[in-house]
Write a protein that holds these residues in place. Structure first.
Motif, PDB file in Angstrom:
ATOM      1  N   VAL A 165      37.873  35.387  34.641  1.00 23.40           N
ATOM      2  CA  VAL A 165      38.823  36.327  35.332  1.00 23.40           C
ATOM      3  C   VAL A 165      40.114  36.621  34.341  1.00 23.40           C
ATOM      4  CG1 VAL A 165      40.088  34.419  36.405  1.00 23.40           C
ATOM      5  CG2 VAL A 165      40.092  37.041  37.263  1.00 23.40           C
ATOM      6  N   THR A 166      40.593  37.785  34.405  1.00 20.53           N
ATOM      7  CA  THR A 166      41.795  37.818  33.473  1.00 20.53           C
ATOM      8  C   THR A 166      42.936  37.570  34.202  1.00 20.53           C
ATOM      9  OG1 THR A 166      40.810  39.922  32.717  1.00 20.53           O
ATOM     10  CG2 THR A 166      43.161  39.932  32.404  1.00 20.53           C
TER      11      THR A 166
ATOM     12  N   GLU B  52      50.324  33.035  36.554  1.00 18.07           N
ATOM     13  CA  GLU B  52      49.452  32.887  37.695  1.00 18.07           C
ATOM     14  C   GLU B  52      48.498  31.800  37.815  1.00 18.07           C
ATOM     15  OE1 GLU B  52      49.005  37.959  37.747  1.00 18.07           O
ATOM     16  OE2 GLU B  52      47.581  36.956  36.672  1.00 18.07           O
ATOM     17  N   THR B  53      48.368  31.113  36.687  1.00 19.82           N
ATOM     18  CA  THR B  53      47.297  29.989  36.618  1.00 19.82           C
ATOM     19  C   THR B  53      47.382  29.036  37.651  1.00 19.82           C
ATOM     20  OG1 THR B  53      47.208  30.292  34.255  1.00 19.82           O
ATOM     21  CG2 THR B  53      46.128  28.312  35.260  1.00 19.82           C
ATOM     22  N   SER B  54      48.614  28.597  38.087  1.00 18.82           N
ATOM     23  CA  SER B  54      48.718  27.616  39.032  1.00 18.82           C
ATOM     24  C   SER B  54      48.585  28.036  40.269  1.00 18.82           C
ATOM     25  CB  SER B  54      50.111  26.824  38.887  1.00 18.82           C
ATOM     26  OG  SER B  54      50.535  25.946  39.716  1.00 18.82           O
ATOM     27  N   ALA B  55      48.873  29.031  40.836  1.00 23.43           N
ATOM     28  CA  ALA B  55      48.738  29.427  42.017  1.00 23.43           C
ATOM     29  C   ALA B  55      47.133  29.868  42.505  1.00 23.43           C
ATOM     30  CB  ALA B  55      49.321  30.850  42.582  1.00 23.43           C
ATOM     31  N   LEU B  56      46.815  30.400  41.271  1.00 25.00           N
ATOM     32  CA  LEU B  56      45.178  30.702  41.242  1.00 25.00           C
ATOM     33  C   LEU B  56      44.306  29.535  41.562  1.00 25.00           C
ATOM     34  CD1 LEU B  56      42.929  32.925  40.799  1.00 25.00           C
ATOM     35  CD2 LEU B  56      42.987  32.011  38.346  1.00 25.00           C
ATOM     36  N   LEU B  57      44.510  28.462  40.765  1.00 29.68           N
ATOM     37  CA  LEU B  57      43.912  27.344  40.954  1.00 29.68           C
ATOM     38  C   LEU B  57      43.874  26.616  42.369  1.00 29.68           C
ATOM     39  CD1 LEU B  57      44.074  25.902  37.190  1.00 29.68           C
ATOM     40  CD2 LEU B  57      42.219  27.102  38.300  1.00 29.68           C
TER      41      LEU B  57
ATOM     42  N   LEU C   9      42.135  38.805  40.885  1.00 34.37           N
ATOM     43  CA  LEU C   9      42.255  37.370  41.126  1.00 34.37           C
ATOM     44  C   LEU C   9      41.278  37.051  42.341  1.00 34.37           C
ATOM     45  CD1 LEU C   9      45.671  36.267  39.877  1.00 34.37           C
ATOM     46  CD2 LEU C   9      43.480  36.502  38.626  1.00 34.37           C
ATOM     47  N   PHE C  10      41.258  38.048  43.360  1.00 29.88           N
ATOM     48  CA  PHE C  10      40.793  37.639  44.680  1.00 29.88           C
ATOM     49  C   PHE C  10      39.291  37.193  44.579  1.00 29.88           C
ATOM     50  CE2 PHE C  10      43.918  39.951  47.482  1.00 29.88           C
ATOM     51  CZ  PHE C  10      44.830  39.121  47.090  1.00 29.88           C
ATOM     52  N   GLY C  11      38.482  37.771  43.571  1.00 25.66           N
ATOM     53  CA  GLY C  11      37.289  37.455  43.458  1.00 25.66           C
ATOM     54  C   GLY C  11      36.884  35.907  42.983  1.00 25.66           C
ATOM     55  N   PHE C  12      37.771  35.384  42.182  1.00 24.68           N
ATOM     56  CA  PHE C  12      37.789  34.173  41.697  1.00 24.68           C
ATOM     57  C   PHE C  12      38.144  33.314  42.568  1.00 24.68           C
ATOM     58  CE2 PHE C  12      39.559  30.280  39.636  1.00 24.68           C
ATOM     59  CZ  PHE C  12      38.402  29.877  38.727  1.00 24.68           C
ATOM     60  N   ILE C  13      39.341  33.756  43.475  1.00 27.75           N
ATOM     61  CA  ILE C  13      39.669  32.797  44.807  1.00 27.75           C
ATOM     62  C   ILE C  13      38.603  32.616  45.935  1.00 27.75           C
ATOM     63  CG2 ILE C  13      41.209  32.532  46.462  1.00 27.75           C
ATOM     64  CD1 ILE C  13      43.378  33.769  44.673  1.00 27.75           C
ATOM     65  N   GLY C  14      38.017  33.788  46.029  1.00 24.47           N
ATOM     66  CA  GLY C  14      36.902  33.864  46.938  1.00 24.47           C
ATOM     67  C   GLY C  14      35.641  32.842  46.495  1.00 24.47           C
TER      68      GLY C  14
ATOM     69  N   LEU D 163      28.360  33.336  44.962  1.00 23.66           N
ATOM     70  CA  LEU D 163      29.153  32.622  44.069  1.00 23.66           C
ATOM     71  C   LEU D 163      29.027  33.395  42.665  1.00 23.66           C
ATOM     72  CD1 LEU D 163      30.784  30.427  43.211  1.00 23.66           C
ATOM     73  CD2 LEU D 163      28.727  29.158  42.793  1.00 23.66           C
ATOM     74  N   VAL D 164      27.680  33.682  42.447  1.00 18.94           N
ATOM     75  CA  VAL D 164      27.331  34.356  41.034  1.00 18.94           C
ATOM     76  C   VAL D 164      27.880  35.655  41.310  1.00 18.94           C
ATOM     77  CG1 VAL D 164      25.600  35.548  39.804  1.00 18.94           C
ATOM     78  CG2 VAL D 164      25.112  33.202  40.708  1.00 18.94           C
ATOM     79  N   GLY D 165      27.902  36.388  42.317  1.00 26.61           N
ATOM     80  CA  GLY D 165      28.489  37.779  42.567  1.00 26.61           C
ATOM     81  C   GLY D 165      30.031  37.649  42.360  1.00 26.61           C
ATOM     82  N   GLN D 166      30.756  36.574  43.155  1.00 28.48           N
ATOM     83  CA  GLN D 166      32.309  36.773  42.917  1.00 28.48           C
ATOM     84  C   GLN D 166      32.806  36.279  41.582  1.00 28.48           C
ATOM     85  OE1 GLN D 166      32.475  33.843  46.153  1.00 28.48           O
ATOM     86  NE2 GLN D 166      33.582  35.348  47.583  1.00 28.48           N
ATOM     87  N   LEU D 167      32.047  35.363  40.796  1.00 29.07           N
ATOM     88  CA  LEU D 167      32.386  35.083  39.376  1.00 29.07           C
ATOM     89  C   LEU D 167      32.168  36.228  38.376  1.00 29.07           C
ATOM     90  CD1 LEU D 167      31.349  31.536  39.157  1.00 29.07           C
ATOM     91  CD2 LEU D 167      33.754  32.311  39.813  1.00 29.07           C
ATOM     92  N   SER D 168      31.228  37.097  38.539  1.00 28.18           N
ATOM     93  CA  SER D 168      30.859  38.326  37.670  1.00 28.18           C
ATOM     94  C   SER D 168      30.956  39.642  37.989  1.00 28.18           C
ATOM     95  CB  SER D 168      29.370  37.922  37.210  1.00 28.18           C
ATOM     96  OG  SER D 168      28.522  38.190  38.441  1.00 28.18           O
ATOM     97  N   LEU D 169      31.172  39.769  39.234  1.00 20.16           N
ATOM     98  CA  LEU D 169      31.114  41.305  39.713  1.00 20.16           C
ATOM     99  C   LEU D 169      32.504  41.401  40.508  1.00 20.16           C
ATOM    100  CD1 LEU D 169      27.566  41.775  40.890  1.00 20.16           C
ATOM    101  CD2 LEU D 169      28.414  42.461  38.906  1.00 20.16           C
ATOM    102  N   THR D 170      33.100  40.738  41.327  1.00 13.46           N
ATOM    103  CA  THR D 170      34.169  41.143  42.233  1.00 13.46           C
ATOM    104  C   THR D 170      35.249  41.765  41.499  1.00 13.46           C
ATOM    105  OG1 THR D 170      33.376  39.353  43.903  1.00 13.46           O
ATOM    106  CG2 THR D 170      35.614  40.530  44.151  1.00 13.46           C
TER     107      THR D 170
END
Length: 500
Positions: A14-15, A20-25, A193-198, A356-363
């Motif tokens: 994810v970009t 944003e890193t702390s809140a994202l993780l 970022l929502f895809g990575f969070i999901g 999981l694969v879709g959220q990390l690569s497509l969302t």
């Protein structure tokens, strides 16, 4: 050095900007722990519901609605307390549900003391019934084995209570956490970022399902592990905050942007209240019971939020319909309680891998390129195709395939897009109205689906093909609502950017 390497690893998927890193993780791991806890206990909950009889399953959904009607306003009340920060309120919500799972472990263990051990630890072999016995509508053999008449009131009460409570836990904790995430991010960052969070939630589903498969033999002790996971969710929720370099902006309520004249009138009224004071307004603010219903009032006073509510209600109706189909097929296929628990967990873990694969690569790419309108229209369109498939081929294989496709599209594309709908509303609407929408409207949809499914199934003699055809109208309305809502969100997002 280690920190930069970790940031670089996250950037592969994810970009993300440094602030944003702390809140994202923290958001990622908070959802991981919540969904892990939910899916660890979910097979135990579903098995307990089946032990009470399939004919009582729609009634459990109605009971869940009643509990939600009481709990939803109070779930938004905690965010209205003046001396309690939003982060602290979220922490207390997670810890409350963690403690409640420990209580349910004690109750479950006590209620099972006199229950037949051989039944609880029965064989895990799968038995496939004959064509006549395998019909979804034919539940005669099931009602002879399961039902309230075969258990005491304490056993029944605990199973009903856990079914209702786990459903409430899932809705309130997820909705409250998303409200916090949306508050610290905007529409642009959410698209990235929502895809990575999901994916954190999906990874939690996968972990919880696999753990439930491997540890299914421990039975109610899964509740204790779920309680530990919820406590970890409470701890990680503390880190969901705005980055230090991010400028905090107060978003205007969405209904103010709906009409210029209404906006001017509101400003005049605010000035009058400030200068002379309004007795009515003062009373509403000081009354302790008013914040309980503030979320509902925010929904009713906003056309945009009413359309969001309709979208989520239609989504819940279709989702619950597929749930009834899935449970009916599994109940007529698997004879042992332990076998059903394992099968439920296996289905959940299988779906989670694809999500999981879709959220990390497509969302992120889909939301950034295609936009929110395409995202929220995807699940209704797939649901329409699934209903057509079930009408033509009403068997357990098609049910499994449709369930997989529906959930993958929902959680990879539509659910992140749905959360973007709330990035253009005010802080009060995020914390109070959103929680009420996610919790209360969701349960209203479940109850409506339960009543519709039971009525159609009884009227049409349990013919799944005909039941699916009647549900096509719901999907068509869902598609139209999603399209209009997505277009409106884009307009409001542009207005928000231009105003800042």
């Amino acid at each position: 050095m280690g920190r930069s390497m970790f940031d670089a690893a996250v950037s592969v998927f994810v970009t993300v900007h440094p602030h944003e890193t702390s809140a994202l993780l923290h958001s990622f791991f908070c959802f991981f722990f919540i969904l892990s806890a939910y899916f660890v206990v979910l097979p135990l909950r579903d098995e307990g519901a089946i032990s009470l009889g399939l004919s009582n399953l729609p009634g459990l959904f109605v009971g869940s609605l009643v509990l939600t009607l009481v709990a939803a306003p109070f779930s938004s009340l905690i965010f209205s307390l003046p001396n309690l920060s939003k982060g602290k309120a979220l922490f207390l919500i997670h810890r409350f549900f963690s403690v409640s799972l420990i209580l349910f472990f004690i109750l479950w263990h006590s209620s099972s003391a006199g229950y037949s051990k051989s039944y609880v630890t029965g064989s895990t072999s799968l038995t496939f019934p004959s064509k006549e016995e395998g019909k979804i509508g034919d539940q005669g053999s099931l009602t002879s084995s399961f039902g309230w008449d075969n258990h005491g009131w304490f056993y029944i009460s605990v199973r009903i209570g856990l079914f209702l409570w786990v459903a409430l836990l899932n809705l309130i904790t997820i909705s409250s956490t998303w409200a916090r995430v949306i508050d610290v991010m905007d529409s642009e960052s959410g698209s990235r970022l929502f895809g990575f969070i999901g994916a954190g939630a999906t990874l939690g589903q996968l972990f919880g399902s696999l753990f439930a498969i491997g540890m299914a033999f421990v039975g109610p002790f899964l509740l204790l592990f779920a309680a530990l996971l919820m406590e970890l969710a409470a701890q990680t929720s503390r880190g969901i905050n705005c980055g230090t370099s991010q400028v905090e902006e107060q978003l205007s309520p969405i209904r103010k942007s709906d009409s210029t004249h209404e906006n001017e009138a509101d400003e005049i009224q605010k000035t009058e209240h400030t200068l002379s004071g309004s007795p009515k307004s003062s009373t509403l603010v000081n009354l302790p019971v008013w914040p309980v219903f503030e979320g509902l009032w925010l929904i009713l006073s906003s056309t945009y939020l009413l359309h969001v509510s309709l979208f989520i209600w239609l989504s819940a109706v279709v989702s619950s319909f597929f749930y009834f189909q899935k449970v009916s097929v599994i109940a007529t296929t698997v004879t042992s309680p332990l076998g059903r628990r394992k099968l439920f967990a296996q289905i959940n873990s299988f779906i989670a891998v694809f999500i999981l694969v879709g959220q990390l690569s497509l969302t992120g790419r889909i939301l950034t390129v295609a936009g929110v309108t395409t995202a929220i229209c995807s699940a209704p369109f797939v649901g329409l195709l699934n209903l057509v498939a079930l009408a033509v081929w009403p068997n357990w294989v098609v049910v499994a395939i449709c369930e997989t496709l529906r959930k993958v599209v929902t959680y990879v594309v539509t659910r992140p897009g749905r959360e973007l709908l709330f990035t253009v509303v005010s802080e009060d609407e995020k914390y109070k109205a959103k929680v009420c929408i996610d919790v209360l409207v969701q349960r209203l949809g479940d109850a409506a689906a339960a009543g519709m499914y039971k009525m159609l199934f009884g009227t049409l003699n349990g013919n799944p093909s005909t039941v699916s055809l009647y549900s096509l109208l719901v999907c068509l309305l869902w598609i139209v609502t999603a399209f209009c809502l997505g277009r409106r969100q884009v307009q409001l997002s542009k207005h928000q950017i231009s105003s800042t």
